[in-house]
Design an enzyme around this catalytic site. Structure first.
Site, PDB file in Angstrom:
ATOM      1  N   GLY A  38      14.879  64.893  46.420  1.00 60.66           N
ATOM      2  CA  GLY A  38      15.688  63.698  46.209  1.00 60.66           C
ATOM      3  C   GLY A  38      16.361  63.771  44.862  1.00 60.66           C
ATOM      4  O   GLY A  38      16.368  64.826  44.212  1.00 60.66           O
ATOM      5  N   MET A  40      15.420  62.684  42.101  1.00 60.45           N
ATOM      6  CA  MET A  40      14.505  62.927  40.988  1.00 60.45           C
ATOM      7  C   MET A  40      13.801  64.266  41.052  1.00 60.45           C
ATOM      8  O   MET A  40      12.865  64.521  40.306  1.00 60.45           O
ATOM      9  CB  MET A  40      13.466  61.802  40.910  1.00 60.45           C
ATOM     10  N   VAL A  43       9.828  68.272  45.548  1.00 63.38           N
ATOM     11  CA  VAL A  43       8.378  68.167  45.612  1.00 63.38           C
ATOM     12  C   VAL A  43       7.847  69.294  46.480  1.00 63.38           C
ATOM     13  O   VAL A  43       8.344  69.536  47.587  1.00 63.38           O
ATOM     14  CB  VAL A  43       7.928  66.802  46.187  1.00 63.38           C
ATOM     15  N   LYS A  58       5.954  68.004  41.566  1.00 65.88           N
ATOM     16  CA  LYS A  58       7.338  67.528  41.513  1.00 65.88           C
ATOM     17  C   LYS A  58       8.025  68.208  40.343  1.00 65.88           C
ATOM     18  O   LYS A  58       7.564  68.102  39.201  1.00 65.88           O
ATOM     19  CB  LYS A  58       7.372  66.012  41.357  1.00 65.88           C
ATOM     20  N   ASP A 149      13.747  53.264  42.085  1.00 64.96           N
ATOM     21  CA  ASP A 149      14.287  53.626  43.401  1.00 64.96           C
ATOM     22  C   ASP A 149      13.284  53.277  44.492  1.00 64.96           C
ATOM     23  O   ASP A 149      12.884  54.125  45.285  1.00 64.96           O
ATOM     24  CB  ASP A 149      14.644  55.109  43.434  1.00 64.96           C
TER      25      ASP A 149
END
Length: 163
Positions: A38, A40, A43, A58, A149
């Site tokens: 995503g 950010m 993962v 992550k 988010d």
């Protein structure tokens, strides 16, 4: 071919490093598979050879490496690592490898809240799930953290039913 028994007693192939990034500087973590991505970061399911367990690793995107932003992410990770709440995924480790910030967290077996909601549910079960999510967010806010988010695709429902 060797196998490693993970804590859930599901054997897996010996840990291997996967593209698109290799993290040779994080010798304790071996990437197993990519499980999501995503804004950010990416993962991965990873194997922590020091603690002998599967974790979620992550890795934040390169564009989030600027000095102040990097420092803010590391400070937030440290605060999150001190937060213990049943509705917040625990952070086990944070650091940098090849200039990229990473977080090692509990690997939650389950599905996103969005996927969980795709199956018809009783109203009280849905209310309970959202209440658990709210309790986790409240705990994070009390620690000075803001998710930024929050949406069903970013919340997990574990196989044990806990959000």
């Amino acid at each position: 071919m060797t196998t490693t028994a993970l804590p859930d007693d599901q054997p897996t192939e010996a840990p291997v490093r996967l593209a698109p990034i290799a993290l040779p500087a994080i010798e304790r973590y071996a990437l197993l598979e990519r499980v999501g991505a995503g804004a950010m970061g990416v993962v991965y399911a990873a194997y922590d050879s020091v603690l002998d367990r599967k974790v979620a690793l992550k890795v934040l995107p390169e564009e989030q490496l600027g000095g102040a932003h990097r420092d803010q992410l590391l400070a937030e990770a440290r605060a999150l690592a001190r937060l213990a709440h049943p509705n917040v995924v625990p952070v086990y480790d944070v650091g940098e490898a090849e200039g990229r910030v990473f977080f090692a967290m509990e690997f939650v077996r389950g599905q996103t809240l969005a996927a969980w909601l795709a199956t018809p549910r009783a109203v009280d079960a849905i209310a309970r799930a959202f209440a658990e999510a709210a309790r986790g967010l409240a705990a994070a806010h009390a620690a000075g953290l803001v998710h930024r988010d929050v949406k069903p695709q970013n919340l997990l429902v574990g196989d044990d039913g806990r959000v």
